[in-house]
Design a protein around this motif. Structure first.
Motif, PDB file in Angstrom:
ATOM      1  N   ASP A 201       0.339  -0.360  10.970  1.00 32.26           N
ATOM      2  CA  ASP A 201      -1.083  -0.146  10.695  1.00 32.26           C
ATOM      3  C   ASP A 201      -1.455   1.334  10.687  1.00 32.26           C
ATOM      4  N   SER A 202      -0.729   2.154  11.450  1.00 32.22           N
ATOM      5  CA  SER A 202      -1.059   3.577  11.548  1.00 32.22           C
ATOM      6  C   SER A 202      -0.325   4.435  10.530  1.00 32.22           C
ATOM      7  N   ALA A 203       0.449   3.803   9.628  1.00 35.80           N
ATOM      8  CA  ALA A 203       1.170   4.580   8.620  1.00 35.80           C
ATOM      9  C   ALA A 203       0.193   5.428   7.814  1.00 35.80           C
ATOM     10  N   LEU A 204       0.551   6.682   7.569  1.00 37.30           N
ATOM     11  CA  LEU A 204      -0.352   7.631   6.929  1.00 37.30           C
ATOM     12  C   LEU A 204      -0.319   7.502   5.412  1.00 37.30           C
ATOM     13  N   ALA A 205      -1.504   7.414   4.815  1.00 39.22           N
ATOM     14  CA  ALA A 205      -1.622   7.345   3.363  1.00 39.22           C
ATOM     15  C   ALA A 205      -1.693   8.747   2.777  1.00 39.22           C
ATOM     16  N   ASP A 206      -1.691   8.843   1.451  1.00 32.80           N
ATOM     17  CA  ASP A 206      -1.720  10.139   0.777  1.00 32.80           C
ATOM     18  C   ASP A 206      -2.969  10.934   1.141  1.00 32.80           C
ATOM     19  N   SER A 207      -4.088  10.243   1.419  1.00 32.46           N
ATOM     20  CA  SER A 207      -5.330  10.928   1.768  1.00 32.46           C
ATOM     21  C   SER A 207      -5.219  11.694   3.082  1.00 32.46           C
TER      22      SER A 207
ATOM     23  N   THR B 116       9.945  17.385   1.796  1.00 32.22           N
ATOM     24  CA  THR B 116      10.557  16.562   2.851  1.00 32.22           C
ATOM     25  C   THR B 116       9.949  15.163   2.938  1.00 32.22           C
ATOM     26  N   VAL B 117       8.860  14.902   2.208  1.00 38.11           N
ATOM     27  CA  VAL B 117       8.232  13.584   2.258  1.00 38.11           C
ATOM     28  C   VAL B 117       8.064  13.030   0.852  1.00 38.11           C
ATOM     29  N   ALA B 118       7.718  11.761   0.768  1.00 32.95           N
ATOM     30  CA  ALA B 118       7.482  11.106  -0.523  1.00 32.95           C
ATOM     31  C   ALA B 118       6.467   9.991  -0.315  1.00 32.95           C
ATOM     32  N   LEU B 119       5.912   9.493  -1.424  1.00 33.20           N
ATOM     33  CA  LEU B 119       5.000   8.350  -1.383  1.00 33.20           C
ATOM     34  C   LEU B 119       5.766   7.102  -1.799  1.00 33.20           C
ATOM     35  N   ARG B 120       5.596   6.022  -1.037  1.00 32.29           N
ATOM     36  CA  ARG B 120       6.278   4.769  -1.344  1.00 32.29           C
ATOM     37  C   ARG B 120       5.308   3.603  -1.200  1.00 32.29           C
ATOM     38  N   GLU B 121       5.460   2.618  -2.110  1.00 30.91           N
ATOM     39  CA  GLU B 121       4.723   1.371  -1.989  1.00 30.91           C
ATOM     40  C   GLU B 121       5.487   0.469  -1.017  1.00 30.91           C
TER      41      GLU B 121
ATOM     42  N   ARG C  68       0.852  -1.181   0.000  1.00 30.60           N
ATOM     43  CA  ARG C  68       0.000   0.000   0.000  1.00 30.60           C
ATOM     44  C   ARG C  68       0.891   1.236   0.000  1.00 30.60           C
ATOM     45  N   SER C  69       0.356   2.326  -0.543  1.00 28.94           N
ATOM     46  CA  SER C  69       1.120   3.561  -0.672  1.00 28.94           C
ATOM     47  C   SER C  69       1.025   4.354   0.630  1.00 28.94           C
ATOM     48  N   VAL C  70       2.180   4.715   1.200  1.00 26.95           N
ATOM     49  CA  VAL C  70       2.212   5.465   2.456  1.00 26.95           C
ATOM     50  C   VAL C  70       3.179   6.642   2.325  1.00 26.95           C
ATOM     51  N   ILE C  71       3.033   7.605   3.220  1.00 29.32           N
ATOM     52  CA  ILE C  71       3.913   8.772   3.260  1.00 29.32           C
ATOM     53  C   ILE C  71       5.152   8.418   4.068  1.00 29.32           C
ATOM     54  N   VAL C  72       6.327   8.650   3.480  1.00 31.19           N
ATOM     55  CA  VAL C  72       7.587   8.348   4.164  1.00 31.19           C
ATOM     56  C   VAL C  72       8.470   9.593   4.150  1.00 31.19           C
TER      57      VAL C  72
END
Length: 262
Positions: free
Chosen positions: A79-85, A66-71, A47-51
């Motif tokens: 479980d609490s990792a933040l998604a793009d939404s 300072t952040v990026a989206l990663r699969e 799943r795509s999350v903010i890293v």
């Protein structure tokens, strides 16, 4: 057939057979690779999350730089990792602890910001609107989020000023930048505005009222659900104490919307 022609045919046949074998081999390898990839996808869903794009120290501000989206594989993602939404909720906020590059950002990493959570306090269908506390500073300094108010409007009608009830039983969402309960030992603090929860129609009434007059707040008791009767107060009603005047002033002359009971 001469030996020379026979040799040429054998060589050509060998080349054709070799090319066919290579083609079949490549196809087999490609099919095998696709099968392995499909198996990995089924066993390791992502799943795509903010890293964090780079190593971010405590106090860093979160931005698109300072952040990026990663699969990331679900099996190895918190479980609490933040998604793009969730980006709109954390954009511009600061980190409460350092994060290494490539690590998923969690809500616990982000420093709390009451103003960023204001939208979460609004009931679906309601709106938040801010009004100044000028004209009612004495009581406004004692108000807190969660209190309920009646709103009075004072405006000029032809040659004289009049006061009428505008809205009733309106909950406070925030006092200045303060949202939610005050910490123990913390005073009420000073603020210049109140943020209220109202319906869209009530928001329009307040907006128009601010354009034509002054809004004053009246605090309700926590257990008081009494409706407010419509009335109109002017200079004559303040001075004339005759029964006739009382009867006239008690007659509902304005429409009153009761808030907080939608």
């Amino acid at each position: 057939m001469s030996p020379t022609k026979r040799g040429v045919l054998l060589i050509v046949g060998a080349l054709i057979a070799g090319g066919a074998g290579i083609g079949f081999g490549d196809r087999h390898l490609q099919q095998r690779a696709e099968a392995i990839e499909a198996e990995l996808r089924s066993d390791h869903a992502t799943r795509s999350v903010i890293v964090a794009r780079d190593d971010l120290p405590k106090g860093s501000q979160l931005s698109r730089e300072t952040v990026a989206l990663r699969e990331m594989p679900l099996a190895f993602t918190h479980d609490s990792a933040l998604a793009d939404s969730a980006w709109s909720r954390i954009a511009g906020r600061t980190l409460d602890r350092p994060i290494t590059a490539g690590r998923a950002i969690l809500p616990a990493h982000v420093k709390g910001d009451d103003r960023a959570r204001l939208a979460e306090q609004i009931t679906p269908g309601d709106r938040a609107i801010t009004i100044p506390v000028s004209g009612s500073a004495e009581i406004a300094g004692l108000l807190a989020p969660g209190d309920r108010l009646d709103l009075m409007l004072t405006y000029r009608d032809r040659s004289q000023r009049e006061t009428v009830p505008l809205l009733a039983d309106i909950p406070i969402l925030a006092t200045g930048a303060r949202l939610g309960d005050t910490r123990i030992g913390q005073g009420p603090g000073r603020y210049d505005d109140l943020t209220l929860a109202v319906s869209p129609v009530e928001a329009a009434r307040i907006t128009h009222a601010l354009a034509i007059g002054d809004i004053h707040v009246v605090l309700r008791a926590d257990t008081d659900d009494t409706p407010v009767q419509g009335y109109r107060i002017d200079a004559t009603a303040l001075i004339d104490k005759s029964p006739a005047a009382d009867s006239d002033s008690s007659r509902p002359d304005v429409e009153l919307i009761i808030g907080g009971q939608r």
